[in-house]
Motif scaffolding. Sequence first.
Motif, PDB file in Angstrom:
ATOM      1  N   MET A   1     -14.610  52.386  37.906  1.00 32.64           N
ATOM      2  CA  MET A   1     -15.231  52.757  39.167  1.00 32.64           C
ATOM      3  C   MET A   1     -15.110  54.262  39.419  1.00 32.64           C
ATOM      4  SD  MET A   1     -16.842  51.553  41.679  1.00 32.64           S
ATOM      5  CE  MET A   1     -17.236  51.802  43.358  1.00 32.64           C
ATOM      6  N   ALA A   2     -13.953  54.809  39.057  1.00 31.73           N
ATOM      7  CA  ALA A   2     -13.742  56.241  39.266  1.00 31.73           C
ATOM      8  C   ALA A   2     -14.681  57.060  38.385  1.00 31.73           C
ATOM      9  CB  ALA A   2     -12.293  56.602  38.990  1.00 31.73           C
ATOM     10  N   ARG A   3     -14.949  56.555  37.176  1.00 31.31           N
ATOM     11  CA  ARG A   3     -15.842  57.268  36.265  1.00 31.31           C
ATOM     12  C   ARG A   3     -17.262  57.338  36.840  1.00 31.31           C
ATOM     13  NH1 ARG A   3     -16.102  58.859  30.862  1.00 31.31           N
ATOM     14  NH2 ARG A   3     -18.179  58.658  29.950  1.00 31.31           N
ATOM     15  N   ILE A   4     -17.709  56.285  37.484  1.00 30.00           N
ATOM     16  CA  ILE A   4     -19.045  56.275  38.095  1.00 30.00           C
ATOM     17  C   ILE A   4     -19.125  57.329  39.198  1.00 30.00           C
ATOM     18  CG2 ILE A   4     -20.644  54.903  39.487  1.00 30.00           C
ATOM     19  CD1 ILE A   4     -19.703  52.452  37.902  1.00 30.00           C
ATOM     20  N   LEU A   5     -18.079  57.431  39.998  1.00 30.87           N
ATOM     21  CA  LEU A   5     -18.057  58.436  41.066  1.00 30.87           C
ATOM     22  C   LEU A   5     -18.050  59.856  40.492  1.00 30.87           C
ATOM     23  CD1 LEU A   5     -15.588  56.812  43.602  1.00 30.87           C
ATOM     24  CD2 LEU A   5     -18.070  56.999  43.780  1.00 30.87           C
ATOM     25  N   TRP A   8     -21.504  60.607  39.279  1.00 25.14           N
ATOM     26  CA  TRP A   8     -22.367  60.848  40.437  1.00 25.14           C
ATOM     27  C   TRP A   8     -22.150  62.256  40.986  1.00 25.14           C
ATOM     28  CZ3 TRP A   8     -21.355  58.552  45.884  1.00 25.14           C
ATOM     29  CH2 TRP A   8     -22.432  58.817  46.722  1.00 25.14           C
TER      30      TRP A   8
END
Length: 113
Positions: A1-5, A8
């Motif tokens: 999830m942190a990688r997606i942020l 982004w």
Amino acid sequence: MARILVVWLINTVALAAVAYLMPSVTIASAGAALVAALVLGLVNALIRPLLVLLTLPVTVLTLGLFIFVINGLLFWAVAALVPGFDVAGFWSGVIGAIVFSLISWLLSALVLK
């Protein structure tokens, strides 16, 4: 999830850099940049593969150059959808998409190891 942020935020910074480098691409606020980066990511993940598949014969005939047209049209379309993010025209969209891709790739290579 942190990688997606992180991705982004990288795309948001890349989009802001495109707006800084190109006078034909404008972003009204940081919020507009965040929304535009999100929509651009979703469009590239969901719609772009379908368009590439549908235009495969033209892409083969142009030796892959038609991909630039697809990227420019999608960049321009996102600007039409997101208030506060404006692209002056088709060619600005094509050049903006190329610059966005290069900056995003460079930032991703530096940040995500």
